[in-house]
Design a protein around this motif. Structure first.
Motif, PDB file in Angstrom:
ATOM      1  N   THR A 151      28.508  40.157  42.431  1.00 62.20           N
ATOM      2  CA  THR A 151      29.195  39.122  43.204  1.00 62.20           C
ATOM      3  C   THR A 151      28.289  37.907  43.352  1.00 62.20           C
ATOM      4  O   THR A 151      27.070  38.024  43.438  1.00 62.20           O
ATOM      5  CB  THR A 151      29.573  39.581  44.630  1.00 62.20           C
ATOM      6  OG1 THR A 151      28.465  40.283  45.165  1.00 62.20           O
ATOM      7  CG2 THR A 151      30.791  40.444  44.622  1.00 62.20           C
ATOM      8  N   SER A 204      36.807  44.792  29.682  1.00 61.36           N
ATOM      9  CA  SER A 204      36.489  44.933  31.107  1.00 61.36           C
ATOM     10  C   SER A 204      35.240  45.795  31.244  1.00 61.36           C
ATOM     11  O   SER A 204      35.097  46.807  30.557  1.00 61.36           O
ATOM     12  CB  SER A 204      37.650  45.614  31.828  1.00 61.36           C
ATOM     13  OG  SER A 204      37.219  46.086  33.086  1.00 61.36           O
ATOM     14  N   CYS A 205      34.331  45.389  32.130  1.00 61.37           N
ATOM     15  CA  CYS A 205      33.106  46.176  32.285  1.00 61.37           C
ATOM     16  C   CYS A 205      33.397  47.460  33.032  1.00 61.37           C
ATOM     17  O   CYS A 205      32.655  48.426  32.929  1.00 61.37           O
ATOM     18  CB  CYS A 205      32.033  45.367  32.998  1.00 61.37           C
ATOM     19  SG  CYS A 205      32.259  45.281  34.773  1.00 61.37           S
ATOM     20  N   GLY A 206      34.460  47.465  33.824  1.00 61.93           N
ATOM     21  CA  GLY A 206      34.829  48.677  34.535  1.00 61.93           C
ATOM     22  C   GLY A 206      34.226  48.797  35.921  1.00 61.93           C
ATOM     23  O   GLY A 206      34.392  49.819  36.575  1.00 61.93           O
ATOM     24  N   LYS A 207      33.528  47.768  36.359  1.00 65.53           N
ATOM     25  CA  LYS A 207      32.891  47.887  37.677  1.00 65.53           C
ATOM     26  C   LYS A 207      33.923  47.834  38.811  1.00 65.53           C
ATOM     27  O   LYS A 207      33.855  48.623  39.738  1.00 65.53           O
ATOM     28  CB  LYS A 207      31.862  46.772  37.852  1.00 65.53           C
ATOM     29  CG  LYS A 207      31.174  46.773  39.205  1.00 65.53           C
ATOM     30  CD  LYS A 207      30.019  45.796  39.222  1.00 65.53           C
ATOM     31  CE  LYS A 207      29.367  45.733  40.603  1.00 65.53           C
ATOM     32  NZ  LYS A 207      28.165  44.889  40.588  1.00 65.53           N
ATOM     33  N   CYS A 208      34.848  46.882  38.731  1.00 63.68           N
ATOM     34  CA  CYS A 208      35.796  46.771  39.847  1.00 63.68           C
ATOM     35  C   CYS A 208      37.183  47.249  39.427  1.00 63.68           C
ATOM     36  O   CYS A 208      37.604  47.069  38.297  1.00 63.68           O
ATOM     37  CB  CYS A 208      35.833  45.339  40.384  1.00 63.68           C
ATOM     38  SG  CYS A 208      36.684  44.163  39.352  1.00 63.68           S
ATOM     39  N   ILE A 209      37.870  47.845  40.370  1.00 60.00           N
ATOM     40  CA  ILE A 209      39.132  48.513  40.067  1.00 60.00           C
ATOM     41  C   ILE A 209      40.262  47.572  39.650  1.00 60.00           C
ATOM     42  O   ILE A 209      41.033  47.920  38.742  1.00 60.00           O
ATOM     43  CB  ILE A 209      39.539  49.465  41.225  1.00 60.00           C
ATOM     44  CG1 ILE A 209      40.892  50.146  40.978  1.00 60.00           C
ATOM     45  CG2 ILE A 209      39.580  48.776  42.573  1.00 60.00           C
ATOM     46  CD1 ILE A 209      40.823  51.404  40.213  1.00 60.00           C
ATOM     47  N   PRO A 210      40.410  46.373  40.249  1.00 59.12           N
ATOM     48  CA  PRO A 210      41.562  45.559  39.840  1.00 59.12           C
ATOM     49  C   PRO A 210      41.540  45.274  38.346  1.00 59.12           C
ATOM     50  O   PRO A 210      42.564  45.369  37.672  1.00 59.12           O
ATOM     51  CB  PRO A 210      41.396  44.265  40.645  1.00 59.12           C
ATOM     52  CG  PRO A 210      40.502  44.617  41.775  1.00 59.12           C
ATOM     53  CD  PRO A 210      39.610  45.709  41.289  1.00 59.12           C
ATOM     54  N   ARG A 264      39.495  46.877  35.948  1.00 57.76           N
ATOM     55  CA  ARG A 264      39.386  48.087  35.136  1.00 57.76           C
ATOM     56  C   ARG A 264      40.741  48.765  34.955  1.00 57.76           C
ATOM     57  O   ARG A 264      41.152  49.071  33.832  1.00 57.76           O
ATOM     58  CB  ARG A 264      38.394  49.062  35.784  1.00 57.76           C
ATOM     59  CG  ARG A 264      38.249  50.373  35.033  1.00 57.76           C
ATOM     60  CD  ARG A 264      37.241  51.303  35.718  1.00 57.76           C
ATOM     61  NE  ARG A 264      37.770  51.939  36.907  1.00 57.76           N
ATOM     62  CZ  ARG A 264      37.207  51.917  38.107  1.00 57.76           C
ATOM     63  NH1 ARG A 264      36.070  51.271  38.283  1.00 57.76           N
ATOM     64  NH2 ARG A 264      37.765  52.521  39.142  1.00 57.76           N
ATOM     65  N   ALA A 265      41.441  49.016  36.066  1.00 58.01           N
ATOM     66  CA  ALA A 265      42.709  49.738  35.977  1.00 58.01           C
ATOM     67  C   ALA A 265      43.900  48.788  35.882  1.00 58.01           C
ATOM     68  O   ALA A 265      44.910  49.124  35.282  1.00 58.01           O
ATOM     69  CB  ALA A 265      42.865  50.663  37.185  1.00 58.01           C
ATOM     70  N   GLY A 266      43.759  47.582  36.474  1.00 57.88           N
ATOM     71  CA  GLY A 266      44.864  46.620  36.442  1.00 57.88           C
ATOM     72  C   GLY A 266      45.189  46.176  35.031  1.00 57.88           C
ATOM     73  O   GLY A 266      46.366  46.113  34.643  1.00 57.88           O
ATOM     74  N   MET A 284      41.823  39.556  43.325  1.00 60.81           N
ATOM     75  CA  MET A 284      40.945  40.598  43.875  1.00 60.81           C
ATOM     76  C   MET A 284      39.799  40.996  42.945  1.00 60.81           C
ATOM     77  O   MET A 284      38.910  41.744  43.359  1.00 60.81           O
ATOM     78  CB  MET A 284      41.764  41.846  44.215  1.00 60.81           C
ATOM     79  CG  MET A 284      42.765  41.639  45.317  1.00 60.81           C
ATOM     80  SD  MET A 284      42.013  41.527  46.955  1.00 60.81           S
ATOM     81  CE  MET A 284      42.181  43.230  47.507  1.00 60.81           C
ATOM     82  N   SER A 285      39.785  40.555  41.690  1.00 60.33           N
ATOM     83  CA  SER A 285      38.730  40.991  40.780  1.00 60.33           C
ATOM     84  C   SER A 285      37.387  40.404  41.167  1.00 60.33           C
ATOM     85  O   SER A 285      37.296  39.374  41.821  1.00 60.33           O
ATOM     86  CB  SER A 285      39.072  40.610  39.345  1.00 60.33           C
ATOM     87  OG  SER A 285      40.136  41.394  38.884  1.00 60.33           O
ATOM     88  N   LEU A 286      36.355  41.082  40.688  1.00 65.76           N
ATOM     89  CA  LEU A 286      34.992  40.691  41.056  1.00 65.76           C
ATOM     90  C   LEU A 286      34.502  39.491  40.261  1.00 65.76           C
ATOM     91  O   LEU A 286      33.859  38.604  40.795  1.00 65.76           O
ATOM     92  CB  LEU A 286      34.064  41.895  40.845  1.00 65.76           C
ATOM     93  CG  LEU A 286      32.615  41.791  41.292  1.00 65.76           C
ATOM     94  CD1 LEU A 286      32.082  43.177  41.617  1.00 65.76           C
ATOM     95  CD2 LEU A 286      31.717  41.167  40.247  1.00 65.76           C
TER      96      LEU A 286
END
Ligand SMILES: Cc1cc2nc3c(=O)[nH]c(=O)nc-3n(C[C@H](O)[C@H](O)[C@H](O)COP(=O)(O)O)c2cc1C
Ligand code: SF4
Ligand code: SF4
Ligand code: SF4
Ligand code: FES
Ligand code: FES
Lengths: 541, 238
Positions: A304, A454-460, A462-464, A498-500
């Motif tokens: 962040t 996507s690096c996969g760190k944050c859920i929005p 990674r999964a969004g 909401m993504s990082l």
């Protein structure tokens, strides 16, 4: 070396130039089409014809019209040969000596060339990128000299601020403001980083600059380091760019030999060394905090912000990070002044921008255009329009951008106008689409890219992105309902907010812009409502 | 101690300067849902559940890493935030395999708690049914990757508190998973001190103590046979 010696060297090198220079592109694009062999054959033909005293063959960087490569250009009359083959080399040399050639002659007065304005690409395709002497002969490193001996670091920052230059890496952050922030940090270890990760699919602007004129970037970095008080720089280049890495390595070595990099540059108290770091090609490593982690040897995950790298960057030291093209503007700004530079472009976007023009268009290649030129001028005049059929949309900004429909082609190309129509400047990808292109497929293509990257760190993110991709796939298979479309739009909004990091924040843009301008294409793909429900739906509404 | 005053959901709050919005909210008795935050270790800001609205900023800010500032006006539970949080929890459930009724953490799970808190009763997103595997090579503990939400609390607690750095994240995007050692079975990682801190840190049923899993119920079949045999043949020793 002092200025007198630098200028003397430039003059001496220029005097060594033969009256006729036959420039042959040896950048990645043309190399793939045997341009190295063409260069060899051209040199041989010169020798065979005994023209060695007045003609020389020079392997140069990219000339921009890569779609028509390999390109050979004659320096005296600008005559341009396109799509040259190795056996046409002898004929081209013969044509300089009264003979004739069957090589295809290009039109150098074509808008593709005449509408361009070269600042960053001023030497591209004209000098040999493997020789620092060629760069010096074209006036190179005189801006660095001027900065070191005629300007204080503050004055350099002011010049860059007043020029109005904004970051070319995509975000468009004012470069001078960033420099001033790093410069104001307390004295101590500071770093300068050049972002050459260039991960947008289809983009090759930065590669071309690094391959065609590496010293221009080094000079920009050195001026930046002087301005912010750094003594160490890194260039982060992706491993997929071996030629750029090779040329940078050579360029750094040569600059060191001349005392232009290293300690006591030009015998001044200023020290600056540059190291190359090679990225493994993850798109997210172009994000500045991820890139810094990668240089530190850590996993290339973003973090962040704040704190921004300007305050807390590489090894927790204040760090200036700019894009390749941003640095390539610096020497010219210092040489010609902020006033000169700020006359080019629009109110909010100064200077030029390089685009990689591709897709359903006649003339593919790299163009450097002044900001404010309209999309129509680029696509219809320079690009020659769509080969057959009509243009439907122009995609800018790659996976972070959007599709601009044909009726908005008069939009000027500048940071704010492109954002206003739901796209963005991005790093310079420009893909032209015709009526046969399915906009939902385009959205799916970019979502597939973001999901992969996507690096996969944050859920929005990674999964969004996975869910958005699967919704688009279902839609294309005609398995989605109107309710799915609603859910998709809602998910887009959430992922965006909401993504990082910037990857997730912009990943929904291709969907949102196509949904906005081409909604009917989405609706046509919806599952038909069962007949027995159709009536009730009508009565309900 | 210098102090900062701010407003959280309209309520005046005074807190120590330099604290985060999350800390300040906690002090004021305002609950903000979190998953990746763990008291005592660094922040990852990865689950995004703690996002709040701050007046004057167009962006939503994660409360766990946003420092308080004077005069700040924070909203923690607007309809938009409720909507987004619910979607995030749906994404968590859809991306892994969460069958609570047979989970070691059932009733003791922070993901479950958050789902209840945000009112998530079903997922609008399609379940991915991943096959991520279970590692039972450690003598005392196990990890079921299918229940992992990639909060990296185990990674941080092992690195920062125990100092062993057994865990890390491998791969990227949807293929991300928590690796032990040099991506080897947990039981073979000599750096692991078996301290159990990751078990305590894990918010879900992903890392667990052995002997607590439903799947480990072993029926003593031989006993039944013995009993039948004993009654039939009056042989009362086993
Ligand atoms: C996912 C992602 C990828 C990025 N990739 C690049 C890149 O390849 N090259 C680049 O210069 N900037 C890239 N950026 C932008 C950088 O984070 C940073 O803003 C930029 O290097 C700053 O330089 P500038 O101010 O000169 O544009 C990327 C950002 C994001 C979020
Ligand atoms: S937005 Fe995507 S790329 Fe960025 S941190 Fe989140 S998961 Fe990683
Ligand atoms: S980890 Fe939590 S949410 Fe997942 S199955 Fe177990 S109890 Fe349910
Ligand atoms: S194993 Fe548990 S603590 Fe570790 S990342 Fe997964 S859910 Fe978080
Ligand atoms: S690569 Fe040869 S002209 Fe661009
Ligand atoms: S608790 Fe703040 S992002 Fe997870």
């Amino acid at each position: 070396m002092d200025l007198v010696e630098l200028k003397a060297l430039a003059a001496a090198e220029q005097a060594k130039f033969k009256p006729v220079r036959v420039n042959c592109c040896t950048s990645t694009g043309c190399q793939a089409a045997q341009s190295l062999e063409i260069t060899k054959n051209l040199a041989k033909a010169v020798k065979d014809r005994g023209l060695g005293d007045r003609v020389e063959v020079v392997g140069v960087g990219c000339m921009g019209f890569c779609g028509r490569g390999p390109l050979v250009q004659i320096s005296t009359d600008d005559q341009l040969f396109e799509a040259v083959t190795p056996d046409q080399a002898a004929g081209i040399i013969a044509s300089l000596d009264g003979g004739s050639t069957d090589a295809e002659v290009g039109d150098v007065n074509h808008p593709f060339f005449s509408r361009q304005f070269h600042i960053v690409r001023k030497n591209s395709g004209k000098i040999n990128p493997d020789r620092i002497e060629d760069y010096i002969a074209s006036g190179g490193y005189q801006a660095l000299y001027k900065a070191l001996f005629e300007l204080s670091p503050d004055e350099v920052v002011t010049e860059i601020t007043q020029s109005g230059l904004r970051g070319r890496g995509g975000g468009g952050f004012p470069t001078g403001v960033k420099w001033a922030t790093v410069a104001k940090m307390p004295e101590g270890q500071k770093y300068v980083i050049c972002n050459g990760d260039e991960g947008d699919p289809g983009a090759f602007m930065d590669r071309s600059v690094l391959e065609s004129d590496p010293h221009l970037v080094l000079e920009g970095m050195a001026i930046a380091a002087y301005a912010v008080g750094a003594d160490h720089g890194y260039i982060y280049v992706r491993a997929e760019y071996p030629l750029a890495i090779d040329r940078l390595n050579k360029a750094i070595k040569q600059a060191k030999k001349y005392g232009i990099l290293g300690s006591q540059i030009f015998d001044s108290p200023f020290d600056f060394k540059i190291d190359i770091r090679i990225g493994a090609g993850a798109f997210v490593c172009g994000e500045e905090t991820a890139l810094i982690h990668s240089i530190e040897g850590k996993r290339g995950n973003p973090r962040t912000r704040p704190p921004y790298p300007a305050q807390d960057g590489l090894m927790h030291c204040p760090t200036l990070i700019n894009n390749v093209e941003t640095y390539a503007n610096i020497a010219t700004i210092i040489e010609k002044g902020a006033d000169w530079y700020s006359q080019i472009g629009t109110e909010g976007s100064k200077g030029t921008k390089i685009f990689a023009l591709t897709g359903k268009i006649r003339n593919n290649g790299l163009i450097e255009v002044p900001m404010g030129i309209t999309l129509r001028e680029i696509v219809e005049e320079m690009g020659g329009g769509v080969p057959d059929g009509t243009i439907k949309a122009v995609q800018t900004g790659g996976p972070s951008g959007g599709c601009i429909p044909a009726h908005l082609l008069d939009t000027p190309v500048d940071y704010d106008s492109l954002t206003k129509v739901g796209s963005m400047m991005g790093s310079g990808g420009m893909v032209v689409m015709d009526q046969t292109t399915s906009m939902v497929e385009v959205a799916q293509f970019y979502m597939d890219f973001c999901r992969e990257e996507s690096c996969g760190k944050c859920i929005p993110c990674r999964a969004g992105t996975v869910q958005l991709h699967s919704m688009l796939t279902r839609l294309l298979a005609r398995e989605a309902t109107a309710a799915d479309l609603e859910t998709m739009a809602a998910l887009c909004a959430m992922v965006k907010e909401m993504s990082l990091c910037g990857l997730g924040m912009t990943a929904p843009n291709p969907v949102l812009s196509t949904l906005n301008y081409f909604r009917s294409e989405y609706e046509e793909l919806l599952q038909p409502m069962p007949a027995r429900l159709q009536n009730s739906a009508v009565t309900a509404s | 101690m210098s102090i900062t005053t701010l407003k959280i959901n309209g309520q005046d709050v005074v807190t120590e300067s330099g604290k985060t919005v999350l800390d300040a909210a906690k002090e004021a008795g305002v609950a903000i849902p979190t998953l990746c935050h763990l008291e005592g270790v660094s922040e990852a800001a990865a689950c995004r559940l703690c996002a709040v609205e701050v007046k004057g900023t167009p962006k939503l800010l994660p409360a766990c890493v946003t420092p308080v500032s004077e005069g700040m006006e924070v909203e923690t539970n607007t309809p938009k935030l409720q909507d987004y949080r619910r979607m995030i929890v749906e994404l968590f459930f859809a991306e892994g395999n969460h069958v609570c009724s047979i989970c070691v953490a059932n009733g003791n799970c922070e993901l479950q708690d958050v789902a209840i808190e945000v009112g998530m009763d079903h997922s609008r997103f399609s379940y991915r049914f991943p096959d991520r595997g279970v590692d039972l090579s450690h003598p005392m503990f196990g990890i079921d990757h299918n229940r992992c939400i990639l909060c990296t609390r185990c990674v941080r607690v092992c690195d920062e508190v125990e100092g062993a750095h057994v865990w890390d994240v491998g791969n990227r995007g949807e293929a991300c998973y928590i690796v032990s050692g040099m991506d080897q079975p947990w039981g073979e990682v000599s750096a692991c001190t078996a301290c159990g801190k990751c078990v305590d840190a894990c918010p879900t049923g992903s890392i667990f103590r052995k002997g607590t899993t439903t799947g480990e119920k072993a029926g003593d079949r031989a006993k039944l046979e013995f009993l039948v045999n004993a009654r039939d043949k009056q042989e009362w020793s086993r």
